[in-house]
Design an enzyme around this catalytic site. Structure first.
Site, PDB file in Angstrom:
ATOM      1  CB  CYS A  29      -0.906   0.001   1.223  1.00  0.00           C
ATOM      2  SG  CYS A  29      -1.967  -1.467   1.343  1.00  0.00           S
ATOM      3  CE1 TYR A  31      -3.090   2.843   3.582  1.00  0.00           C
ATOM      4  CE2 TYR A  31      -4.043   3.890   1.645  1.00  0.00           C
ATOM      5  CZ  TYR A  31      -4.085   2.926   2.639  1.00  0.00           C
ATOM      6  OH  TYR A  31      -5.135   2.039   2.674  1.00  0.00           O
ATOM      7  CB  CYS A 280      -2.544   9.311  24.154  1.00  0.00           C
ATOM      8  SG  CYS A 280      -1.038  10.206  23.669  1.00  0.00           S
ATOM      9  CG  ASP A 296       0.747   1.235  15.091  1.00  0.00           C
ATOM     10  OD1 ASP A 296       1.751   0.571  14.788  1.00  0.00           O
ATOM     11  OD2 ASP A 296      -0.220   1.408  14.316  1.00  0.00           O
ATOM     12  CB  CYS A 337      -5.021  23.444  20.653  1.00  0.00           C
ATOM     13  SG  CYS A 337      -4.852  22.475  19.137  1.00  0.00           S
ATOM     14  CB  CYS A 340      -9.947  25.584  19.765  1.00  0.00           C
ATOM     15  SG  CYS A 340     -11.149  24.915  18.579  1.00  0.00           S
ATOM     16  CB  CYS A 346     -10.681  18.631  19.106  1.00  0.00           C
ATOM     17  SG  CYS A 346      -9.316  18.404  17.957  1.00  0.00           S
ATOM     18  CB  CYS A 368      -6.290  22.755  12.830  1.00  0.00           C
ATOM     19  SG  CYS A 368      -7.220  23.970  13.813  1.00  0.00           S
TER      20      CYS A 368
END
Length: 407
Positions: A29, A31, A280, A296, A337, A340, A346, A368
């Site tokens: 692939c 990408y 995260c 990942d 951010c 915002c 988000c 964005c």
């Protein structure tokens, strides 16, 4: 083999995406962000996870979970290249080390290698299959091609038919690129046509290093954007078009992770995906040789946390370095951010896409403008659905209201 047992003292689970076959794949692939990772394990030319490493991983991963549920995620490359016997051994080891925990398995595949035997195995062992497919044939074959440069669509569709024949549950993972982003409704309706009930859209944003020709690390703001990367606004328009159809016809029937995660932000609960979460770092990637990386999408030397042959998964996932990685998502938000109106929905999206540099030096998300377009578009409907959830009304009310608004 390290037999030290360490338990996760936290309330939430940790997730490790196991790449037992490394970057090996039967497709090429355009990408794919993983094909250039073969150099990560030069001493393991086959990129196959050894039985010793597999056993150590299963033992440590089960021990790392604080609760009774354990979710194994098998990824690649193409994990089916490992062969059925490998996963049969994995199931046996899960039973050995499981200590009566409830263990589930998810496997992500391009579907082209699925057979009757594979599907019988998946059904018997209750595997959930993630199917990588980018839409109808002209969309899928644009970038998802074989080593011989042939389209892979028909083989993937044959795989889907086998999954359906054996009643194996499957979800769809679709990479949104510069091409299929032009056909949002065609893509979405195709997924409904093939019986997909759970759909994840993943925007491709990649840059190449001019000298090496390899992908640039996410924390590096240099590099040329690839031709297949989706345009920021185009991505927002893609999501918005699909949302309009979904909210009118498919609420409660089709699960789209982006929409669910957005609604989670409106009702103040943790989203189903780390993309829109405040922090995260609880989901990592394990290479075939036992190396553990923070994420990942951050499989680069600077984000390697160690190896399970020297440290436990618990030690690495609860290390100061991994906590810093996860908290940086919040702590390194750009100035734009922070101001915002959609921040709580988000949270700057995924750090891998923060490749724009603002005048104040902060890194800002490339997507964005598209995300703002999407959030502005869905805002009144998300507010309404959040209110419906507070009053525990059925999804039909949402559909009726959306139709009354004639979106």
């Amino acid at each position: 083999m390290n037999k030290t047992i360490q338990f996760n003292p936290l309330k939430y689970p940790v997730y490790v995406m196991a790449k037992a076959i490394g970057p090996a794949c039967n497709l090429r692939c355009s990408y794919c962000y993983y094909l250039d990772k073969k150099s990560l394990s030069p001493n393991n030319s086959s990129n196959r996870m050894s039985e010793e490493t597999l056993e150590l991983f299963i033992e440590q991963y089960i021990n790392a979970q604080p609760g009774e549920e354990v979710l194994f995620t098998w990824h690649g490359g193409e994990p089916l290249l490992m062969g059925i016997e490998y996963y049969q051994r994995a199931i046996r080891l899960q039973k050995v080390y499981g200590r009566n925990r409830r263990i589930e398995n998810v496997l992500q595949t391009n579907g082209t290698l699925l057979t009757e035997e594979w599907c019988k195995f998946f059904k018997e062992n209750n595997f959930l299959i993630g199917l990588s497919i980018d839409g109808p044939e002209h969309c899928h074959n644009r970038y998802r091609r074989t080593i011989g440069n042939d389209g892979s669509f028909q083989k993937a569709m044959n795989g889907i038919k086998l999954l359906q024949k054996h009643q194996v549950e499957f979800n769809v993972l679709s990479v949104v690129n510069d091409y299929n982003a032009q056909y949002p409704l065609e893509v979405y309706r195709f997924f409904k046509l093939i019986g997909a009930k759970y759909i994840q859209f993943s925007p491709v944003v990649e840059r190449l290093n001019a000298e090496s020709g390899l992908l640039t690390a996410p924390d590096n703001t240099e590099g040329k954007l690839t031709s297949w990367s989706v345009g920021a606004l185009e991505y927002g328009q893609f999501l918005s078009a699909i949302f309009d159809e979904w909210v009118r016809n498919d609420v409660g029937q089709i699960y789209v992770t982006t929409f669910d995660a957005t609604l989670a932000g409106y009702v103040g609960v943790a989203p189903c995906t780390c993309i829109f979460s405040e922090t995260c770092g609880h989901a990592s990637a394990l290479e075939a040789n036992g190396d553990l990386y923070s994420c990942d999408h951050f499989v680069f030397p600077e984000f390697k946390q160690g190896n399970i042959h020297q440290k436990t998964i618990t030690e690495m996932m609860l290390s100061p370095a991994q906590f810093k990685f996860g908290n940086d998502k919040r702590d390194k938000l750009s100035s734009a951010c922070k101001q915002c109106q959609f921040l709580k929905a988000c949270h700057g999206e995924c750090p891998k896409n923060r490749i724009l540099k603002l005048s104040d030096g902060s890194a800002h998300n490339y997507l964005c403008s598209g995300l703002k377009h999407y959030f502005n578009h869905v805002h009144p409907y998300m507010q309404f659905m959040a209110n419906e959830l507070k009053h525990k009304r059925p999804p039909a009310n949402v559909i009726h209201w959306a139709r009354a608004k004639d979106i």
